[in-house]
Design a protein around this motif. Structure first.
Motif, PDB file in Angstrom:
ATOM      1  N   GLU A  68       0.822  -1.202   0.000  1.00 15.99           N
ATOM      2  CA  GLU A  68       0.000   0.000   0.000  1.00 15.99           C
ATOM      3  C   GLU A  68       0.862   1.261   0.000  1.00 15.99           C
ATOM      4  O   GLU A  68       0.540   2.245  -0.673  1.00 15.99           O
ATOM      5  N   THR A  69       1.953   1.226   0.748  1.00 16.30           N
ATOM      6  CA  THR A  69       2.834   2.392   0.822  1.00 16.30           C
ATOM      7  C   THR A  69       3.445   2.716  -0.530  1.00 16.30           C
ATOM      8  O   THR A  69       3.451   3.873  -0.970  1.00 16.30           O
ATOM      9  N   PHE A  70       3.964   1.687  -1.209  1.00 20.82           N
ATOM     10  CA  PHE A  70       4.611   1.926  -2.499  1.00 20.82           C
ATOM     11  C   PHE A  70       3.596   2.291  -3.573  1.00 20.82           C
ATOM     12  O   PHE A  70       3.877   3.107  -4.454  1.00 20.82           O
ATOM     13  N   LEU A 245      13.210   0.153   5.852  1.00 24.98           N
ATOM     14  CA  LEU A 245      13.137  -0.286   4.456  1.00 24.98           C
ATOM     15  C   LEU A 245      12.264   0.684   3.649  1.00 24.98           C
ATOM     16  O   LEU A 245      12.635   1.101   2.546  1.00 24.98           O
ATOM     17  N   VAL A 246      11.123   1.031   4.202  1.00 25.46           N
ATOM     18  CA  VAL A 246      10.222   1.974   3.532  1.00 25.46           C
ATOM     19  C   VAL A 246      10.922   3.315   3.316  1.00 25.46           C
ATOM     20  O   VAL A 246      10.860   3.891   2.226  1.00 25.46           O
ATOM     21  N   ASP A 247      11.566   3.816   4.371  1.00 25.80           N
ATOM     22  CA  ASP A 247      12.249   5.104   4.269  1.00 25.80           C
ATOM     23  C   ASP A 247      13.343   5.083   3.207  1.00 25.80           C
ATOM     24  O   ASP A 247      13.550   6.065   2.478  1.00 25.80           O
ATOM     25  N   PHE A 248      14.048   3.957   3.126  1.00 29.72           N
ATOM     26  CA  PHE A 248      15.120   3.828   2.123  1.00 29.72           C
ATOM     27  C   PHE A 248      14.547   3.934   0.714  1.00 29.72           C
ATOM     28  O   PHE A 248      15.044   4.689  -0.121  1.00 29.72           O
ATOM     29  N   VAL A 249      13.487   3.164   0.442  1.00 31.89           N
ATOM     30  CA  VAL A 249      12.886   3.161  -0.897  1.00 31.89           C
ATOM     31  C   VAL A 249      12.312   4.523  -1.251  1.00 31.89           C
ATOM     32  O   VAL A 249      12.552   5.072  -2.335  1.00 31.89           O
ATOM     33  N   LEU A 250      11.555   5.111  -0.332  1.00 33.99           N
ATOM     34  CA  LEU A 250      10.906   6.393  -0.617  1.00 33.99           C
ATOM     35  C   LEU A 250      11.904   7.545  -0.660  1.00 33.99           C
ATOM     36  O   LEU A 250      11.623   8.591  -1.260  1.00 33.99           O
ATOM     37  N   GLY A 251      13.066   7.352  -0.079  1.00 34.84           N
ATOM     38  CA  GLY A 251      14.080   8.395  -0.061  1.00 34.84           C
ATOM     39  C   GLY A 251      15.061   8.344  -1.209  1.00 34.84           C
ATOM     40  O   GLY A 251      15.992   9.169  -1.287  1.00 34.84           O
ATOM     41  N   LEU A 252      14.890   7.382  -2.131  1.00 33.07           N
ATOM     42  CA  LEU A 252      15.808   7.267  -3.259  1.00 33.07           C
ATOM     43  C   LEU A 252      15.696   8.473  -4.174  1.00 33.07           C
ATOM     44  O   LEU A 252      14.592   8.960  -4.449  1.00 33.07           O
ATOM     45  N   PRO A 253      16.826   8.952  -4.682  1.00 31.60           N
ATOM     46  CA  PRO A 253      16.795  10.095  -5.589  1.00 31.60           C
ATOM     47  C   PRO A 253      16.184   9.718  -6.950  1.00 31.60           C
ATOM     48  O   PRO A 253      16.169   8.565  -7.322  1.00 31.60           O
TER      49      PRO A 253
END
Length: 253
Positions: A68-70, A245-253
């Motif tokens: 849901e987040t992605f 894990l969520v923060d890593f994915v959503l924080g990708l440039p």
């Protein structure tokens, strides 16, 4: 029929389906089946997360929190079912056909790879052979080391994928083992993240994620690792509700 029950049924039928309730698109590529769960409102560049292993269905959709987040972030999720492959050049070439099909459909040329357990081996094997096509790599108690798990618990499937005897595979292990082939990923500055339990007896942390972390950092690469004390190889909140894990994915440039 009870009026209340009828009203409830009509509400359910008329309300819009959530992304998770919409069946994924499927299509065939050679002897494999691809699955795409497209984000309702794709983010710029149509980013996508390539999940492995995908066996018979896009099981990542069952990881509700991540899914849901992605989806809300506009990141589509896809996978390709080749069965129990282990990262051989032959199966990696078939994964490339899937990648090319995704790009042809308008998705980003640089997917985020997410490998769970043996899916770590599948994604890392593709990544080290295609380092310029990877936006980031993520692992959930991932197999990173061909010698640590596949030749102990999964020997038959591993040898079948490589079409080699055990002796021949061991002799050529440095050629095939992702943990020994990180140079291209380092040169392309591919960021990594992994979450792993320190009590995992199926995919030992020290022979996989820890070894990957040590080698990647030694080469100057960026890798974040979340170690879960006392946890093993299981489906649970520690691994499937991991905020880092969520923060890593959503924080990708």
């Amino acid at each position: 029929m009870n009026i209340r029950l009828l009203i409830l049924l009509l509400v359910c039928l008329l309300r819009p389906l959530t992304a998770q309730e919409v069946p994924p698109e499927t299509f065939e590529i050679g002897d494999g089946r691809a699955f795409i769960q497209a984000a309702p409102k794709p983010a710029e560049g149509r980013p996508w997360l390539w999940y492995a292993p995908t066996l018979r269905s896009l099981s990542f959709g069952e990881r509700k929190g991540y899914f849901e987040t992605f989806m809300k972030a506009g990141i589509s999720i896809a996978g390709f079912d080749l069965g129990e492959v282990r990262g051989s050049p032959a199966s990696t070439a078939k994964f490339t056909q899937f990648y090319e099909a995704m790009v042809k459909r308008g998705f980003s040329k640089k997917p985020i790879l997410l490998g769970q357990s043996r899916g770590g081996l599948m994604t890392l094997a593709w990544a080290f052979r295609n380092p310029d096509k990877v936006r980031a790599w993520v692992g959930i108690y991932p197999v990173c080391n061909l010698a640590s798990w596949p030749l102990i618990r999964s020997e038959a499937a591993t040898l079948a994928d490589f079409s080699l005897s055990k002796e021949a595979l061991l002799a050529r292990l440095p050629e095939f083992n992702p943990i020994d082939n990180l140079k291209g990923l380092l040169e392309n500055e591919v960021p990594m993240f992994a979450v792993h339990g320190d009590s995992d007896v199926v995919v030992p942390y020290d022979l996989n994620t820890q070894l990957l972390k040590e080698r990647y950092e030694t080469g100057g690469g960026k890798i974040q690792v979340k170690v879960i004390p006392g946890e093993g190889h299981k489906v649970g909140p520690s691994f499937f509700q991991c905020q880092e894990l969520v923060d890593f994915v959503l924080g990708l440039p």
